[in-house]
Design a protein around this motif. Structure first.
Motif, PDB file in Angstrom:
ATOM      1  N   GLU A  79       0.851  -1.102   0.036  1.00 12.16           N
ATOM      2  CA  GLU A  79      -0.055  -0.054   0.024  1.00 12.16           C
ATOM      3  C   GLU A  79       0.858   1.279  -0.004  1.00 12.16           C
ATOM      4  O   GLU A  79       0.500   2.250  -0.444  1.00 12.16           O
ATOM      5  N   VAL A  80       2.029   1.241   0.717  1.00  8.48           N
ATOM      6  CA  VAL A  80       2.872   2.373   0.753  1.00  8.48           C
ATOM      7  C   VAL A  80       3.536   2.570  -0.651  1.00  8.48           C
ATOM      8  O   VAL A  80       3.451   3.832  -1.203  1.00  8.48           O
ATOM      9  N   VAL A  81       3.994   1.713  -1.361  1.00  9.77           N
ATOM     10  CA  VAL A  81       4.319   1.698  -2.752  1.00  9.77           C
ATOM     11  C   VAL A  81       3.161   2.241  -3.660  1.00  9.77           C
ATOM     12  O   VAL A  81       3.521   3.210  -4.394  1.00  9.77           O
ATOM     13  N   GLU A  82       2.026   1.812  -3.582  1.00 13.63           N
ATOM     14  CA  GLU A  82       1.060   2.187  -4.333  1.00 13.63           C
ATOM     15  C   GLU A  82       0.349   3.517  -4.042  1.00 13.63           C
ATOM     16  O   GLU A  82       0.380   4.274  -5.062  1.00 13.63           O
TER      17      GLU A  82
ATOM     18  N   ILE B  45      11.824   0.057 -12.442  1.00 11.24           N
ATOM     19  CA  ILE B  45      12.384  -1.185 -12.020  1.00 11.24           C
ATOM     20  C   ILE B  45      11.176  -2.074 -11.184  1.00 11.24           C
ATOM     21  O   ILE B  45      11.147  -3.304 -11.094  1.00 11.24           O
ATOM     22  N   ARG B  46      10.469  -1.044 -10.572  1.00  9.31           N
ATOM     23  CA  ARG B  46       9.392  -1.857  -9.835  1.00  9.31           C
ATOM     24  C   ARG B  46       8.112  -2.397 -10.164  1.00  9.31           C
ATOM     25  O   ARG B  46       7.472  -3.263  -9.747  1.00  9.31           O
ATOM     26  N   HIS B  47       8.120  -1.837 -11.768  1.00 14.12           N
ATOM     27  CA  HIS B  47       7.081  -2.543 -12.642  1.00 14.12           C
ATOM     28  C   HIS B  47       7.401  -3.386 -13.891  1.00 14.12           C
ATOM     29  O   HIS B  47       6.693  -3.805 -14.242  1.00 14.12           O
ATOM     30  N   ALA B  48       8.866  -3.501 -14.036  1.00 14.63           N
ATOM     31  CA  ALA B  48       9.461  -3.885 -15.315  1.00 14.63           C
ATOM     32  C   ALA B  48       8.766  -5.484 -15.437  1.00 14.63           C
ATOM     33  O   ALA B  48       8.138  -5.741 -16.091  1.00 14.63           O
TER      34      ALA B  48
ATOM     35  N   GLU C  81      12.635  -2.202  -2.115  1.00 15.18           N
ATOM     36  CA  GLU C  81      12.521  -2.984  -1.040  1.00 15.18           C
ATOM     37  C   GLU C  81      11.143  -3.244  -0.763  1.00 15.18           C
ATOM     38  O   GLU C  81      10.726  -4.383  -0.547  1.00 15.18           O
ATOM     39  N   LYS C  82      10.342  -2.222  -0.402  1.00 21.56           N
ATOM     40  CA  LYS C  82       8.963  -2.605  -0.066  1.00 21.56           C
ATOM     41  C   LYS C  82       8.218  -3.094  -0.973  1.00 21.56           C
ATOM     42  O   LYS C  82       6.972  -3.923  -0.886  1.00 21.56           O
TER      43      LYS C  82
END
Length: 499
Positions: A36-39, A86-89, A113-114
């Motif tokens: 949730e933090v990342v989103e 990088i988080r979505h690739a 990391e999260k």
């Protein structure tokens, strides 16, 4: 909890305080899961509440292309920002991000990391000064559009690569060099670049060297309004270190879907699939061009240029219109004109705007207007920048021609006699028309359109519906601009009128 959180400035500020370890925000922040933090961060960033930027729609195309053309392995993200790509690739086994901003580096490390991304590292480094010896299977770069280039970059690129780099080169192509130089022999690189950088005279030698080296596989023109972070037209360039074949030029500029905001657009999954297939096997929005064909276009790389190359049926401009340039006046002549009674105006390039002619300042006497009668503008004349830093196109309205206006030599005039001027105006302002005009320009910082080239320009056969719609739209626009001009003229006197 995510469903109850509103995306606003307060939420963005509280989230950032939590990421920075602020204890005042911890009660609220600690209720969120890592996901949730990342989103929430991505939503706040997309809404413009953080300095970090990413091009979500461009990344979606890049990821789809990497999956179709790449082979996994290690991935480099040049100018990685908050690590959104990088988080979505999901395209490799290991990831490295390069980012110059220390705050972005720390933030991206937290978010990655999260997000549960393993085998990822973020290095604080200036990507154009430190190539390193490592090469990657896949390289992505969403160009940081910096306006001023440090001279050290040119020296560094000259030493670290074999490209002929000049101090006038655009940053887009400097980062493109970094992308290519960082690839393995069969590696795939994808860069998001400004569309106008594909035709820039400043970088012709770099483009030529890449084309001749067989390093460019595809060029894709994107729709406008895909991002709130820039109004520039964008393109995706696909680099394939060991390709060596014909280049696919794809025009996806009209391929978009609506969003909740009328100001922004997005790409549907089916549209992205069409773009990828256009690169792989061709489609009605793409065309392949050989080295010889690209050489014939002087290494201009706008997809509009190549897709329109097969549509040269029509008229030469000189067959349907009179084309001429205006004439300058000496300082002595201008000084003398200032002492005479005004009967007309000299139109200077600074007063020529796209689709509109602003308030003219330099008055001309009746004698001067009469001496240059053949140059005098009439209603329906189309005006273009003949010499200047930007290309502007306008049409003369009746109120302008009534003022007895003579154009300066920096302005080219098209006077249609066998074709509707509104059709020609619409064509010159279209993607195809603009691309052709840009291709015809010569010079580096000061671009020039030659009279001879303009006379030879092919204009498609007339379409009355286009002419009628253009007349309607342009008339409405000119009326609005006239009202804006009147407002600025009246504004200083409104207070005094009531005293």
């Amino acid at each position: 909890m995510m469903k109850s959180i509103q995306i606003n400035e307060s939420t963005a500020a509280r989230l950032m305080r939590g990421l920075q370890g602020d204890t005042d925000a911890n009660d609220w922040f600690n209720e969120l899961s890592d996901r949730e933090v990342v989103e929430l961060f991505d939503e706040c960033a997309a809404a413009g509440f953080y300095e970090t930027t990413f091009f979500k729609e461009g990344e979606k195309i890049a990821i789809a292309l990497f999956k179709a053309l790449g082979s996994g392995g290690d991935v480099l993200d040049i100018g990685s920002g908050s690590g959104h790509f990088i988080r979505h690739a999901g395209i490799g086994t290991s990831y490295k991000g390069e980012e110059i901003d220390e705050r972005q580096v720390k933030l991206s490390r937290q978010l990655i990391e999260k997000a549960g991304i393993r085998h990822a590292e973020i290095e604080q480094v200036d990507a154009l000064l430190n190539f390193g010896s490592r090469h990657y299977d896949q390289v992505f770069c969403n160009m940081p559009f910096i306006s001023r280039i440090d001279k050290r970059y040119f020296q560094s690129l000259s030493e670290l690569s074999d490209y002929q780099v000049e101090t006038r080169s655009l940053p887009d192509w400097l980062f493109a060099i970094r992308v290519v130089e960082s690839l393995k022999e069969r590696g795939i690189g994808i860069a998001i670049m400004r569309l106008n950088s594909l035709n820039s005279v400043k970088d012709r030698e770099i483009r030529e060297q890449m084309i001749k080296g067989g390093h460019i596989r595809a060029v894709i023109a994107l729709p406008g309004q895909l991002s709130r972070f820039t109004t520039a037209e964008m393109a995706v360039v696909v680099f394939d270190k060991g390709y060596g074949g014909a280049v696919s030029f794809v025009d996806a500029s009209e391929m978009w879907t609506k969003t909740e905001s009328r100001h922004y657009r997005q790409l549907a999954a089916s549209q992205i699939e069409t773009i990828v297939q256009s690169v792989l096997s061709g489609s009605d929005i793409s065309v392949s061009a050989t080295l010889q064909q690209i050489d014939g276009q002087h290494y201009q790389m706008s997809p509009h240029l190549y897709l329109s190359a097969g549509h040269d049926s029509g008229h030469r401009l000189e067959d349907v219109a009179l084309v001429y340039r205006g004439r300058d006046m000496t300082k002595k002549e201008l000084d003398e004109e200032g002492q005479k009674e005004q009967a007309g105006y000299l139109l200077n390039l600074s007063e020529l705007q796209d689709s509109y002619i602003g308030q003219m300042k330099q008055g001309l006497s009746a004698e001067m207007v009469q001496n240059r009668e053949k140059l005098k503008l009439i209603t329906g004349d189309i005006l273009l920048t003949a010499r200047g830093s930007t290309l502007k196109i306008a049409m003369v309205a009746e109120q302008i021609s009534a003022g007895h206006v003579i154009p300066s030599s920096n302005i080219m005039v098209i006077r249609c006699h066998s074709i509707d001027p509104y059709f020609v105006f619409a064509y010159l302002n279209s993607h195809e028309g603009r691309a052709r005009l840009t291709h015809m320009q010569t010079g580096s910082s000061l671009f020039v359109l030659s009279l001879k080239n303009m006379q030879q320009l092919m204009i498609p056969y007339e379409n009355k519906n286009v002419a009628v719609q253009m007349h309607k739209e342009l008339s409405a626009y000119q009326t609005l601009m006239k009202q804006v001009e009147q407002y600025h003229q009246q504004l200083p006197d409104i207070y005094d009128d009531f005293q």
